[in-house]
Design an enzyme around this catalytic site. Structure first.
Site, PDB file in Angstrom:
ATOM      1  N   SER A   1       0.849  -1.213   0.000  1.00 37.90           N
ATOM      2  CA  SER A   1       0.000   0.000   0.000  1.00 37.90           C
ATOM      3  C   SER A   1       0.876   1.252   0.000  1.00 37.90           C
ATOM      4  O   SER A   1       0.768   2.105   0.887  1.00 37.90           O
ATOM      5  CB  SER A   1      -0.888   0.026   1.242  1.00 37.90           C
ATOM      6  OG  SER A   1      -1.759  -1.024   1.228  1.00 37.90           O
TER       7      SER A   1
ATOM      8  N   TYR B   1       2.692  -0.982 -10.363  1.00 37.38           N
ATOM      9  CA  TYR B   1       1.389  -1.631 -10.472  1.00 37.38           C
ATOM     10  C   TYR B   1       0.277  -0.827  -9.788  1.00 37.38           C
ATOM     11  O   TYR B   1      -0.526  -1.364  -9.024  1.00 37.38           O
ATOM     12  CB  TYR B   1       1.447  -3.062  -9.944  1.00 37.38           C
ATOM     13  CG  TYR B   1       0.482  -3.949 -10.697  1.00 37.38           C
ATOM     14  CD1 TYR B   1      -0.524  -3.365 -11.456  1.00 37.38           C
ATOM     15  CD2 TYR B   1       0.569  -5.314 -10.688  1.00 37.38           C
ATOM     16  CE1 TYR B   1      -1.416  -4.114 -12.171  1.00 37.38           C
ATOM     17  CE2 TYR B   1      -0.321  -6.090 -11.390  1.00 37.38           C
ATOM     18  CZ  TYR B   1      -1.318  -5.479 -12.137  1.00 37.38           C
ATOM     19  OH  TYR B   1      -2.206  -6.232 -12.847  1.00 37.38           O
TER      20      TYR B   1
ATOM     21  N   CYS C   1     -15.464  -9.802 -15.450  1.00 36.27           N
ATOM     22  CA  CYS C   1     -15.069 -10.191 -16.802  1.00 36.27           C
ATOM     23  C   CYS C   1     -14.833  -8.927 -17.627  1.00 36.27           C
ATOM     24  O   CYS C   1     -15.716  -8.074 -17.703  1.00 36.27           O
ATOM     25  CB  CYS C   1     -16.170 -11.037 -17.443  1.00 36.27           C
ATOM     26  SG  CYS C   1     -15.655 -11.775 -18.989  1.00 36.27           S
TER      27      CYS C   1
ATOM     28  N   GLY D   1      -6.535   4.460  -5.676  1.00 37.09           N
ATOM     29  CA  GLY D   1      -5.375   3.637  -5.379  1.00 37.09           C
ATOM     30  C   GLY D   1      -4.064   4.392  -5.358  1.00 37.09           C
ATOM     31  O   GLY D   1      -3.046   3.823  -4.967  1.00 37.09           O
TER      32      GLY D   1
END
Ligand code: NAD
Length: 546
Positions: free
Chosen positions: A259, A316, A404, A486
């Protein structure tokens, strides 16, 4: 403390006036369920993102939704229910705005002060848009990322390659499985023993150790025997990466999912145990931040060194480069983020992570949809492989769900089909269609989704606001707008949406409008920035000005 909710409530019958509201209530409760959230007692769903400001807000959200009428809209301000307004039956039932600060004040210091005063909360993305479904949510995206990487850098597979990464949290736990699906071997460093234990218990990792030598031996044997393997190593990522550089042990691929976006409440400095981290964070936060910055510089310096020595290295989505750069390490930005490197072309076509959740709580509803998707996409190897893998291997967390990656036209097709099946009673209860925020048009994030845009529009924040407004105009059941996500305060704006597909005529009419708009905004955004794939796609779908 006893967790506030368990998913047994799924079988308790309708608690709200209609399925539109009931669907949102169940999604909210699911997000904070002890089987779904990372830390349900503190309402933390994943990363450092919360679903509600505090327990009082949880009670307020539940009681208000139970009373909400079919032509009313509940407003949520950073996890706190603040008002109900009369709207229309076709309007959203819940509109939420999370963690947004006026731009000149949009920094962590200001945010933490306001959070401490109880005025806001950190909502991350799917945490505060109540659409988090556990680690499956990010698994297919992680698979897609490693799949494109394998095509770009290797011969289309990770067979015989090993990947060094870190973090076995909500998002990071997707890495070992996604790497396995691409036939690679992973070594994942994690500081929290409980996360390591959990990953082995749920077959996310095959083996675990606290010895670097033993971990490297597992990797070596797996590569020599041409098998896939995921190895969890207890340790601090910065220390392990530095040691590997020192030994000149160079992985094929290096990334990280600690994190790192939150240096105070997420990232653990070198030489700290978790208990020590908790104490210092509370008692001497400035010391914690100083040590975290020093550690992250060591961490990213090693990643840069791996790149120089031949590894494929990428960020990432946790802002690790930006954090090291802000802490004073100038070379930190010398490896790319995964979005421009591997995902942008997919998003130019509107292809991004879509998901659906069975409000019945019955897995058979998801398996029915799996079969429909597999038949429909029988000539699409990627989707077929994913659904088959997911069916065989994924443990549902909370409400059964499936993610998906799909384009706008596929989303419309599946939602319309499911609406019919709900109306016919073949699917037992309504299904919620929702998505990640890392979608084509819902994110402005110059260190991730909108990094290195062709026309230089990386920091333009208009598009996610247009996305949220259009989803509101089209009557998605839940619409939200957020800041932070994020990558942290100051670095992203993004929007969330969910539609409860309840078998009704009204939802049938909404489906093409909502999914063409929600995805189409993204295609238009990339076409406007000059990406040929998006320009072509916009023409094909007849998007743009008349
Ligand atoms: P999380 O907080 O659930 O897990 C992070 C893990 O890292 C924890 O288990 C923690 O113990 C471990 N950790 C922290 N510091 C460490 C250190 N120095 N060494 C070793 N382990 C350490 O977070 P998450 O939900 O898994 O997300 C990980 C990161 O990815 C976050 O920054 C998040 O914002 C970002 N993210 C990425 C994506 C994506 O698509 N790739 C999407 C959303 C968020």
């Amino acid at each position: 403390m006893e967790p506030l909710v368990h998913h047994q409530y799924f079988s308790e019958g309708l608690q709200c006036n209609d399925w539109q509201v009931e669907g949102i209530l169940r999604m909210f409760l699911n997000t904070i369920d002890s089987d779904v959230a990372e830390d349900p007692d503190n309402l933390v769903v994943y990363g450092t993102g919360k679903a509600a400001r505090n327990q009082e807000s949880v009670r307020g959200i539940i009681s208000t939704l139970k009373k909400l009428k079919s032509d009313e809209t509940l407003l949520i301000q950073s996890g706190k229910p603040v008002a109900v307004f009369k709207s229309f039956e076709h309007s959203p039932r819940v509109i939420a705005v999370n963690s947004v600060l006026v731009p000149a004040f949009a920094n962590w210091d200001e945010f933490r002060q306001l959070e401490k005063s109880g005025l806001t909360m950190y909502g991350q993305s799917t945490a505060s848009s109540w659409s988090y479904i556990g680690s499956q949510g990010v698994l297919q995206g992680t698979y897609e990322t490693f799949n494109v990487l394998a095509k770009d850098h290797f011969s289309g597979t990770l067979k015989g390659k090993w990947i060094l990464t870190s973090g076995l949290g909500g998002m990071g736990s997707a890495q070992p499985t996604a790497i396995k699906m691409n036939d690679g071997v992973s070594l994942i460093v994690e500081i929290d023993f409980n996360k390591i234990e959990r990953s082995v218990k749920y077959n996310i990792c095959d083996v675990s150790t606290d010895s670097l030598d033993e971990a490297l031996n597992y990797v070596k044997v797996a590569i020599e025997n041409n098998i896939t393997l995921s190895v969890a190593l207890l340790g601090n990522a910065a220390e392990v990466y530095q040691e590997l550089v020192h030994r000149n042990v160079i992985p094929d691929i290096v990334t990280d999912q600690t994190s790192a976006h939150n240096l105070l409440d997420g990232y653990i400095p070198a030489d700290y145990t978790l208990e020590h981290a908790k104490r210092i964070r509370e008692q001497v936060p400035e010391m914690y931040l100083r040590d975290a910055k020093e550690t992250i510089i060591r961490h990213v310096t090693s990643m840069v060194e791996f790149k120089k020595r031949g590894s494929v290295v990428f960020d990432y989505g946790n802002s690790i480069r930006q954090q090291a750069n802000s802490a004073g390490y100038e070379e930190a930005l010398s490896f790319p983020s995964f979005i421009p490197a591997y995902i942008r072309n997919l998003q130019c076509e509107g292809y991004s992570p879509f998901r659906w959740v069975a409000l019945s709580g019955d897995p058979s509803d998801i398996y029915k949809i799996d079969d429909i998707v597999k038949n429909h996409f029988s000539d699409n190897e990627k989707i077929k492989k994913w659904i088959e893998y997911a069916q065989a291997n994924i443990r549902f967390q909370g409400l059964p769900a499936r993610t998906c990656w799909m384009k706008a036209e596929d989303r419309i097709w599946i939602a319309e089909k499911v609406n019919e099946l709900v109306a016919e009673g073949i699917i037992l209860a309504p299904i919620v269609f929702t998505r990640d925020h890392m979608d084509a048009g819902s994110m402005a994030s110059p260190m991730r989704e909108t990094e290195d845009m062709k026309d230089g529009s990386d920091v333009i924040g208009d598009w996610p606001i247009l996305n949220a407004l259009l989803n509101t105009a089209n009557g998605a059941t839940f619409v939200s707008f957020h800041h932070g996500g994020g990558v942290g305060i100051g670095y992203s704006l993004h929007a969330g949406m969910s539609l409860v597909v309840d078998g009704s005529r009204m939802v049938h009419e909404k489906i093409p409008r909502i999914f063409t708009g929600d995805v189409g905004i993204g295609i238009i955004r990339y076409a406007d920035a000059g990406y040929d794939i998006a320009i072509q796609k916009a023409k094909e779908l007849k998007l743009g000005l008349k």
